[in-house]
Design a protein around this motif. Structure first.
Motif, PDB file in Angstrom:
ATOM      1  N   ILE A  52       0.987   8.718   3.942  1.00 53.25           N
ATOM      2  CA  ILE A  52      -0.318   7.916   4.798  1.00 53.25           C
ATOM      3  C   ILE A  52      -1.559   8.383   4.410  1.00 53.25           C
ATOM      4  O   ILE A  52      -1.721   6.765   4.969  1.00 53.25           O
ATOM      5  CB  ILE A  52      -0.083   8.867   6.200  1.00 53.25           C
ATOM      6  N   GLY A  53      -2.853   8.945   4.217  1.00 55.37           N
ATOM      7  CA  GLY A  53      -3.490   8.715   4.020  1.00 55.37           C
ATOM      8  C   GLY A  53      -3.989   7.765   2.787  1.00 55.37           C
ATOM      9  O   GLY A  53      -4.540   6.991   3.141  1.00 55.37           O
ATOM     10  N   SER A  54      -3.741   7.853   2.115  1.00 47.61           N
ATOM     11  CA  SER A  54      -3.970   7.203   0.977  1.00 47.61           C
ATOM     12  C   SER A  54      -3.442   5.864   1.310  1.00 47.61           C
ATOM     13  O   SER A  54      -3.718   4.141   0.703  1.00 47.61           O
ATOM     14  CB  SER A  54      -3.191   7.125  -0.879  1.00 47.61           C
ATOM     15  N   SER A  55      -2.480   5.450   1.764  1.00 41.61           N
ATOM     16  CA  SER A  55      -1.076   3.957   2.385  1.00 41.61           C
ATOM     17  C   SER A  55      -2.603   3.534   3.142  1.00 41.61           C
ATOM     18  O   SER A  55      -2.556   1.828   3.527  1.00 41.61           O
ATOM     19  CB  SER A  55       0.039   4.239   3.280  1.00 41.61           C
ATOM     20  N   VAL A  56      -3.220   3.984   3.844  1.00 39.88           N
ATOM     21  CA  VAL A  56      -3.843   3.622   5.032  1.00 39.88           C
ATOM     22  C   VAL A  56      -5.735   3.357   4.594  1.00 39.88           C
ATOM     23  O   VAL A  56      -5.506   1.767   4.842  1.00 39.88           O
ATOM     24  CB  VAL A  56      -4.909   4.553   6.177  1.00 39.88           C
ATOM     25  N   VAL A  57      -5.770   4.295   3.353  1.00 38.00           N
ATOM     26  CA  VAL A  57      -7.102   3.392   2.865  1.00 38.00           C
ATOM     27  C   VAL A  57      -6.873   2.464   1.556  1.00 38.00           C
ATOM     28  O   VAL A  57      -7.591   1.145   2.070  1.00 38.00           O
ATOM     29  CB  VAL A  57      -7.503   4.422   1.869  1.00 38.00           C
ATOM     30  N   LEU A  58      -5.649   2.244   0.852  1.00 35.92           N
ATOM     31  CA  LEU A  58      -5.206   1.083   0.117  1.00 35.92           C
ATOM     32  C   LEU A  58      -5.168   0.315   0.973  1.00 35.92           C
ATOM     33  O   LEU A  58      -5.547  -0.608   0.903  1.00 35.92           O
ATOM     34  CB  LEU A  58      -3.994   1.900  -0.708  1.00 35.92           C
ATOM     35  N   TYR A  59      -4.242   0.077   2.016  1.00 33.60           N
ATOM     36  CA  TYR A  59      -4.299  -1.009   3.368  1.00 33.60           C
ATOM     37  C   TYR A  59      -5.457  -1.649   3.393  1.00 33.60           C
ATOM     38  O   TYR A  59      -5.382  -2.924   3.296  1.00 33.60           O
ATOM     39  CB  TYR A  59      -3.403  -0.583   4.163  1.00 33.60           C
ATOM     40  N   PHE A  60      -6.413  -1.172   3.805  1.00 36.23           N
ATOM     41  CA  PHE A  60      -7.963  -1.942   4.134  1.00 36.23           C
ATOM     42  C   PHE A  60      -8.090  -2.442   3.020  1.00 36.23           C
ATOM     43  O   PHE A  60      -9.404  -3.334   3.442  1.00 36.23           O
ATOM     44  CB  PHE A  60      -8.820  -0.584   4.937  1.00 36.23           C
ATOM     45  N   VAL A  61      -8.090  -1.828   1.595  1.00 38.35           N
ATOM     46  CA  VAL A  61      -8.812  -2.072   0.787  1.00 38.35           C
ATOM     47  C   VAL A  61      -7.831  -3.599   0.530  1.00 38.35           C
ATOM     48  O   VAL A  61      -8.916  -4.423  -0.210  1.00 38.35           O
ATOM     49  CB  VAL A  61      -8.736  -0.815  -0.734  1.00 38.35           C
ATOM     50  N   LEU A  62      -6.940  -3.471   0.638  1.00 45.20           N
ATOM     51  CA  LEU A  62      -6.195  -4.781  -0.263  1.00 45.20           C
ATOM     52  C   LEU A  62      -6.177  -5.289   0.598  1.00 45.20           C
ATOM     53  O   LEU A  62      -6.144  -7.106  -0.002  1.00 45.20           O
ATOM     54  CB  LEU A  62      -4.547  -4.104   0.049  1.00 45.20           C
ATOM     55  N   ALA A 102       0.624  -1.403   0.157  1.00 43.97           N
ATOM     56  CA  ALA A 102      -0.212   0.046   0.414  1.00 43.97           C
ATOM     57  C   ALA A 102       0.947   1.290  -0.033  1.00 43.97           C
ATOM     58  O   ALA A 102       0.731   2.383  -1.182  1.00 43.97           O
ATOM     59  CB  ALA A 102      -0.803  -0.145   0.715  1.00 43.97           C
ATOM     60  N   TYR A 103       1.727   1.598   0.635  1.00 46.92           N
ATOM     61  CA  TYR A 103       2.737   2.485   0.791  1.00 46.92           C
ATOM     62  C   TYR A 103       3.500   2.264  -0.433  1.00 46.92           C
ATOM     63  O   TYR A 103       3.476   3.686  -0.596  1.00 46.92           O
ATOM     64  CB  TYR A 103       3.810   1.781   2.040  1.00 46.92           C
ATOM     65  N   THR A 104       4.025   1.602  -1.075  1.00 50.42           N
ATOM     66  CA  THR A 104       4.878   1.836  -2.718  1.00 50.42           C
ATOM     67  C   THR A 104       3.694   2.503  -3.471  1.00 50.42           C
ATOM     68  O   THR A 104       4.375   3.220  -3.897  1.00 50.42           O
ATOM     69  CB  THR A 104       4.906   0.385  -2.732  1.00 50.42           C
ATOM     70  N   ILE A 105       2.950   1.630  -3.921  1.00 45.23           N
ATOM     71  CA  ILE A 105       1.839   2.117  -4.034  1.00 45.23           C
ATOM     72  C   ILE A 105       0.710   3.575  -4.598  1.00 45.23           C
ATOM     73  O   ILE A 105       0.819   4.196  -5.148  1.00 45.23           O
ATOM     74  CB  ILE A 105       0.268   1.223  -4.570  1.00 45.23           C
ATOM     75  N   SER A 106       1.052   3.483  -2.950  1.00 51.65           N
ATOM     76  CA  SER A 106       0.916   5.783  -2.221  1.00 51.65           C
ATOM     77  C   SER A 106       2.141   6.000  -3.620  1.00 51.65           C
ATOM     78  O   SER A 106       2.001   7.354  -3.434  1.00 51.65           O
ATOM     79  CB  SER A 106       0.659   5.870  -1.349  1.00 51.65           C
ATOM     80  N   ARG A 107       3.151   5.950  -2.711  1.00 49.89           N
ATOM     81  CA  ARG A 107       4.445   7.051  -3.109  1.00 49.89           C
ATOM     82  C   ARG A 107       4.332   6.751  -4.797  1.00 49.89           C
ATOM     83  O   ARG A 107       4.698   8.027  -5.398  1.00 49.89           O
ATOM     84  CB  ARG A 107       5.852   6.163  -2.703  1.00 49.89           C
ATOM     85  N   SER A 108       3.789   5.888  -5.775  1.00 45.87           N
ATOM     86  CA  SER A 108       3.789   5.948  -6.775  1.00 45.87           C
ATOM     87  C   SER A 108       2.943   6.600  -7.228  1.00 45.87           C
ATOM     88  O   SER A 108       3.228   7.472  -8.662  1.00 45.87           O
ATOM     89  CB  SER A 108       3.899   4.602  -7.392  1.00 45.87           C
ATOM     90  N   PHE A 109       1.691   6.654  -7.149  1.00 45.40           N
ATOM     91  CA  PHE A 109       0.656   7.544  -7.174  1.00 45.40           C
ATOM     92  C   PHE A 109       1.101   9.446  -6.956  1.00 45.40           C
ATOM     93  O   PHE A 109       0.014   9.874  -7.712  1.00 45.40           O
ATOM     94  CB  PHE A 109      -0.760   7.463  -6.713  1.00 45.40           C
ATOM     95  N   MET A 110       2.033   9.103  -6.079  1.00 45.19           N
ATOM     96  CA  MET A 110       2.487  11.035  -5.236  1.00 45.19           C
ATOM     97  C   MET A 110       3.580  11.322  -6.313  1.00 45.19           C
ATOM     98  O   MET A 110       2.913  11.963  -6.373  1.00 45.19           O
ATOM     99  CB  MET A 110       2.944  10.076  -4.123  1.00 45.19           C
ATOM    100  N   HIS A 111       4.531  10.559  -6.770  1.00 46.41           N
ATOM    101  CA  HIS A 111       4.987  10.546  -8.154  1.00 46.41           C
ATOM    102  C   HIS A 111       4.413  11.255  -9.029  1.00 46.41           C
ATOM    103  O   HIS A 111       5.095  12.002 -10.333  1.00 46.41           O
ATOM    104  CB  HIS A 111       6.652   9.658  -8.233  1.00 46.41           C
ATOM    105  N   ASN A 134       7.337  16.179  -2.703  1.00 43.23           N
ATOM    106  CA  ASN A 134       8.079  17.628  -2.453  1.00 43.23           C
ATOM    107  C   ASN A 134       7.305  18.264  -2.042  1.00 43.23           C
ATOM    108  O   ASN A 134       8.177  19.739  -2.494  1.00 43.23           O
ATOM    109  CB  ASN A 134       9.875  18.019  -3.349  1.00 43.23           C
ATOM    110  N   THR A 135       5.881  18.325  -1.777  1.00 40.29           N
ATOM    111  CA  THR A 135       5.713  19.539  -1.592  1.00 40.29           C
ATOM    112  C   THR A 135       4.481  19.183  -0.324  1.00 40.29           C
ATOM    113  O   THR A 135       5.298  18.443   0.461  1.00 40.29           O
ATOM    114  CB  THR A 135       3.778  19.329  -2.497  1.00 40.29           C
ATOM    115  N   VAL A 136       4.140  20.230   0.044  1.00 37.16           N
ATOM    116  CA  VAL A 136       3.312  20.431   1.716  1.00 37.16           C
ATOM    117  C   VAL A 136       2.246  18.832   1.626  1.00 37.16           C
ATOM    118  O   VAL A 136       2.025  18.547   2.825  1.00 37.16           O
ATOM    119  CB  VAL A 136       2.548  21.384   1.671  1.00 37.16           C
ATOM    120  N   PHE A 137       2.003  18.576   1.357  1.00 37.31           N
ATOM    121  CA  PHE A 137       0.252  17.749   0.717  1.00 37.31           C
ATOM    122  C   PHE A 137       1.335  15.661   0.428  1.00 37.31           C
ATOM    123  O   PHE A 137       0.633  14.686   0.910  1.00 37.31           O
ATOM    124  CB  PHE A 137      -0.156  17.423  -0.187  1.00 37.31           C
ATOM    125  N   GLU A 138       2.821  16.566   0.783  1.00 39.43           N
ATOM    126  CA  GLU A 138       3.387  14.688   0.538  1.00 39.43           C
ATOM    127  C   GLU A 138       3.479  13.527   1.764  1.00 39.43           C
ATOM    128  O   GLU A 138       2.330  12.173   1.098  1.00 39.43           O
ATOM    129  CB  GLU A 138       5.106  14.420   0.235  1.00 39.43           C
TER     130      GLU A 138
END
Length: 171
Positions: free
Chosen positions: A54-64, A30-39, A45-49
């Protein structure tokens, strides 16, 4: 903890390793996919990084997790295993084997001397994909053995090779 042990039919404490390893693997995925989407969306390298990661990793974790539990239900009656925790081990073996076979095929093609610079791209990728198959077959049994699932994967290999008409290699 007792609920977890009952759900996955864990009799010995060392078997708890597989649900923990499975949960950590899903979290890493989930973390790896979230980082890929972020890039992909240019949010690095933004404020939202970190908020996005973290937010998308948590959501994606539960979906997976929901998806994998659904997969477990689908194969529960097809796979002959004694305990449910063994299904987690089998899923982990499939994931590790697929990733390792894909990673090992590149250096093997390079070692043979068939780089993408030496041959046409279609030939390179065809050879690389063809090399993944035997690497995968060998790794599947070896990694399955490391995870204590040798018999399952050996039977899986025999069944697959027979279906492909390559059962004569087993004799």
């Amino acid at each position: 903890m007792q609920k977890l042990k009952q759900r996955w039919e864990i009799q010995k404490n060392w078997q708890i390793l597989f649900p923990i390893l499975g949960a950590l693997s899903v979290l890493l995925t989930a973390y790896t996919i979230s980082r890929s989407f972020m890039h992909f969306f240019g949010l690095n390298n933004t404020v939202f990084e970190w908020v996005f990661t973290i937010g998308s990793s948590v959501v994606l974790y539960f979906v997976l997790v929901k998806f994998f539990l659904w997969c477990f239900k689908k194969v529960e009656n097809k796979w002959k295993v004694d305990y449910k925790w063994e299904m987690i081990a089998i899923f982990i073996v499939f994931a590790l084997t697929g990733s390792a076979a894909g990673k090992l095929a590149g250096p093997l093609v390079h070692w043979i001397g068939l780089d993408s610079e030496n041959v046409h791209g279609a030939v390179y990728w065809t050879l690389r994909i063809l090399l993944i198959f035997p690497i995968y077959q060998i790794l599947l049994v070896c990694i399955g053995w490391l995870f204590g699932q040798y018999q399952f994967f050996w039977n899986f290999e025999k069944k697959m090779l027979k279906r492909m008409g390559l059962g004569s290699f087993l004799s």
